[in-house]
Enzyme design. Structure first.
Site, PDB file in Angstrom:
ATOM      1  N   SER A   6       1.079  -0.573  -0.102  1.00 59.92           N
ATOM      2  CA  SER A   6       0.149   0.096  -0.134  1.00 59.92           C
ATOM      3  C   SER A   6       0.980   1.025  -0.211  1.00 59.92           C
ATOM      4  O   SER A   6       1.252   1.744   1.146  1.00 59.92           O
ATOM      5  CB  SER A   6      -1.194   0.361   1.279  1.00 59.92           C
ATOM      6  OG  SER A   6      -1.760   1.242   1.395  1.00 59.92           O
ATOM      7  N   GLU A   7       1.290   1.891  -1.412  1.00 54.94           N
ATOM      8  CA  GLU A   7       2.184   2.764  -1.678  1.00 54.94           C
ATOM      9  C   GLU A   7       1.740   4.535  -0.560  1.00 54.94           C
ATOM     10  O   GLU A   7       2.804   4.576   0.257  1.00 54.94           O
ATOM     11  CB  GLU A   7       2.309   3.091  -2.486  1.00 54.94           C
ATOM     12  CG  GLU A   7       3.214   1.949  -3.587  1.00 54.94           C
ATOM     13  CD  GLU A   7       2.878   0.256  -3.903  1.00 54.94           C
ATOM     14  OE1 GLU A   7       3.204  -0.379  -4.401  1.00 54.94           O
ATOM     15  OE2 GLU A   7       1.821   0.705  -3.836  1.00 54.94           O
TER      16      GLU A   7
ATOM     17  N   ALA B  12       9.800   3.301  -8.736  1.00 50.85           N
ATOM     18  CA  ALA B  12       9.389   3.922  -8.735  1.00 50.85           C
ATOM     19  C   ALA B  12       8.264   4.345  -9.684  1.00 50.85           C
ATOM     20  O   ALA B  12       7.118   5.192  -9.433  1.00 50.85           O
ATOM     21  CB  ALA B  12      10.783   4.949  -9.856  1.00 50.85           C
TER      22      ALA B  12
ATOM     23  N   TYR C  94       5.519   2.376  -8.907  1.00 50.40           N
ATOM     24  CA  TYR C  94       4.278   2.509  -7.745  1.00 50.40           C
ATOM     25  C   TYR C  94       4.248   3.301  -7.543  1.00 50.40           C
ATOM     26  O   TYR C  94       3.954   3.097  -6.079  1.00 50.40           O
ATOM     27  CB  TYR C  94       5.118   1.043  -7.254  1.00 50.40           C
ATOM     28  CG  TYR C  94       5.617  -0.324  -7.382  1.00 50.40           C
ATOM     29  CD1 TYR C  94       5.461  -0.739  -9.141  1.00 50.40           C
ATOM     30  CD2 TYR C  94       5.753  -1.474  -6.695  1.00 50.40           C
ATOM     31  CE1 TYR C  94       5.288  -1.386  -9.630  1.00 50.40           C
ATOM     32  CE2 TYR C  94       6.404  -3.039  -7.555  1.00 50.40           C
ATOM     33  CZ  TYR C  94       5.797  -2.257  -8.594  1.00 50.40           C
ATOM     34  OH  TYR C  94       5.981  -4.319  -9.498  1.00 50.40           O
ATOM     35  N   ILE C  95       5.091   4.450  -7.126  1.00 60.76           N
ATOM     36  CA  ILE C  95       4.760   5.867  -6.296  1.00 60.76           C
ATOM     37  C   ILE C  95       3.882   6.491  -7.110  1.00 60.76           C
ATOM     38  O   ILE C  95       2.765   7.339  -5.998  1.00 60.76           O
ATOM     39  CB  ILE C  95       5.998   6.272  -6.193  1.00 60.76           C
ATOM     40  CG1 ILE C  95       6.333   6.756  -5.167  1.00 60.76           C
ATOM     41  CG2 ILE C  95       5.987   7.438  -7.257  1.00 60.76           C
ATOM     42  CD1 ILE C  95       7.349   7.789  -4.996  1.00 60.76           C
TER      43      ILE C  95
ATOM     44  N   HIS D 127       8.075  -1.705 -13.535  1.00 62.40           N
ATOM     45  CA  HIS D 127       9.473  -1.580 -13.596  1.00 62.40           C
ATOM     46  C   HIS D 127      10.354  -0.638 -14.117  1.00 62.40           C
ATOM     47  O   HIS D 127      11.562  -1.040 -13.863  1.00 62.40           O
ATOM     48  CB  HIS D 127       9.965  -2.458 -13.156  1.00 62.40           C
ATOM     49  CG  HIS D 127       8.921  -3.835 -12.563  1.00 62.40           C
ATOM     50  ND1 HIS D 127       7.659  -4.945 -13.154  1.00 62.40           N
ATOM     51  CD2 HIS D 127       8.270  -4.286 -11.328  1.00 62.40           C
ATOM     52  CE1 HIS D 127       6.916  -5.151 -12.543  1.00 62.40           C
ATOM     53  NE2 HIS D 127       7.267  -4.627 -10.951  1.00 62.40           N
TER      54      HIS D 127
END
Length: 334
Positions: A56-57, A81, A83-84, A126
């Site tokens: 859970s970013e 990064a 996923y940010i 990714h």
């Protein structure tokens, strides 16, 4: 040390020196991180100082902001990064503004570490380079090291900074410098001057560029992986170029940039991210505003394509020595 070891050494030193620091994120504890940057830190410093978080970013960054406001110095990791973005609202609406909206009563002294960039065949989710997004947000600082020595010193300085810092770690450089030729193996940091990383604490100020190579004919601006690709292009094209490693893009060492461009009269800007809306556009504007009367050629940008990250064609997408050499040749023809 390679960059992984240098970053691990920085985190270890800060955990030992400052009881208010702590590390958390996906797989950073028991497993030591997908790239092993936090390897051994939980065992050495305990479960309360280095621990795993749910996927859970937004929750990771929100928790870090609360910790920072409470008086801690959290170092959350976003696993990639890419996923940010689920945490973007927390970073923009909360972390970046907290000190200003509270008139200095609360701070968000958080350092968000994240591997970024392509070159490891990670595909579209990714491999992205979102640095320009963060550079646009006032209140956030954005740091991108290019070698192990800088990585450790910059990370320690970022952790001690009272503002939120986005610390982007080029994945292609974790184990060794890379010259951009996809048919060559990744080199080792062994024997590289920047791999001589001291133990303990040392700091590199944010916003202080490094002159990697002096020259008289053209200024090359780069950061992260592109520093090494640019250096290969300069050597292969035999151009007397001055290579400036920005190290951080916010704050930006505009004085070093201006001094170099006024000396050479030419400028080539390199970054891995897409060209349109990329940080190179801001660099180009800043150089034009301050160095217009000194420029002898148009400013060149060598960047990624204006497409979603093309996994099947990533080595064509990256600025490589050939594309950079062509840009150097063009600016010297004026």
């Amino acid at each position: 040390m390679n960059m992984i070891q240098a970053l691990n050494s920085a985190l270890d030193a800060k955990l030992a020196q400052d009881p208010e620091t702590l590390i958390f994120g996906e797989d950073v504890g028991y497993f030591g991180g997908v790239f092993r940057v936090t390897d051994g830190l939980q065992k050495k410093h305990g479960l309360k100082r280095c621990f795993d978080a749910p996927i859970s970013e937004g929750g990771i960054i929100a928790t870090a902001i609360g910790m920072g406001a409470y008086g801690l110095r959290p170092i959350p990791e976003i696993q990639f990064a890419d996923y940010i973005l689920p945490a973007f609202d927390q970073l923009v609406s909360e972390a970046a503004r907290l000190r200003y909206r509270s008139n200095g009563e609360f701070w968000a002294p958080i350092t968000v570490r994240s591997p970024y960039g392509g070159g490891i065949f990670g595909g579209q989710t990714h491999s992205q380079s979102p640095e320009a997004i963060f550079a646009h947000i006032t209140g956030l600082k954005t740091v991108i090291p290019s070698n192990p020595y800088d990585a450790k010193g910059l990370l320690i300085q970022a952790i001690e900074d009272d503002d939120p810092v986005i610390f982007l770690e080029p994945k292609r450089l974790y184990n060794g410098p890379f010259d951009g030729h996809h048919d060559r193996p990744v080199a080792s940091w062994q024997g590289h001057p920047a791999a001589e990383v001291p133990e303990g604490l040392y700091r590199i100020p944010l916003g202080e560029a490094s002159i990697v190579r002096t020259g008289e004919a053209v200024t090359v601006l780069a950061y992260g992986t592109m520093v090494h690709v640019a250096l290969a292009a300069i050597h292969e094209s035999d151009v007397d170029a001055e290579l400036v490693d920005l190290r951080s893009i916010v704050p930006l060492d505009i004085e070093a940039i201006v001094a170099s461009v006024r000396k050479t009269g030419r400028c080539v800007i390199i970054h891995e991210a897409s060209r349109f809306g990329g940080f190179g556009g801001e660099l180009s504007a800043l150089v034009q505003e301050r160095c217009f009367l000194h420029l002898e050629a148009p400013i060149e940008r060598v960047c990624g394509w204006d497409t979603p990250y093309p996994h099947a064609f990533e080595w064509d997408y990256f600025p490589g020595p050939q594309r950079i050499s062509a840009a150097l040749t063009r600016v010297l023809e004026y």
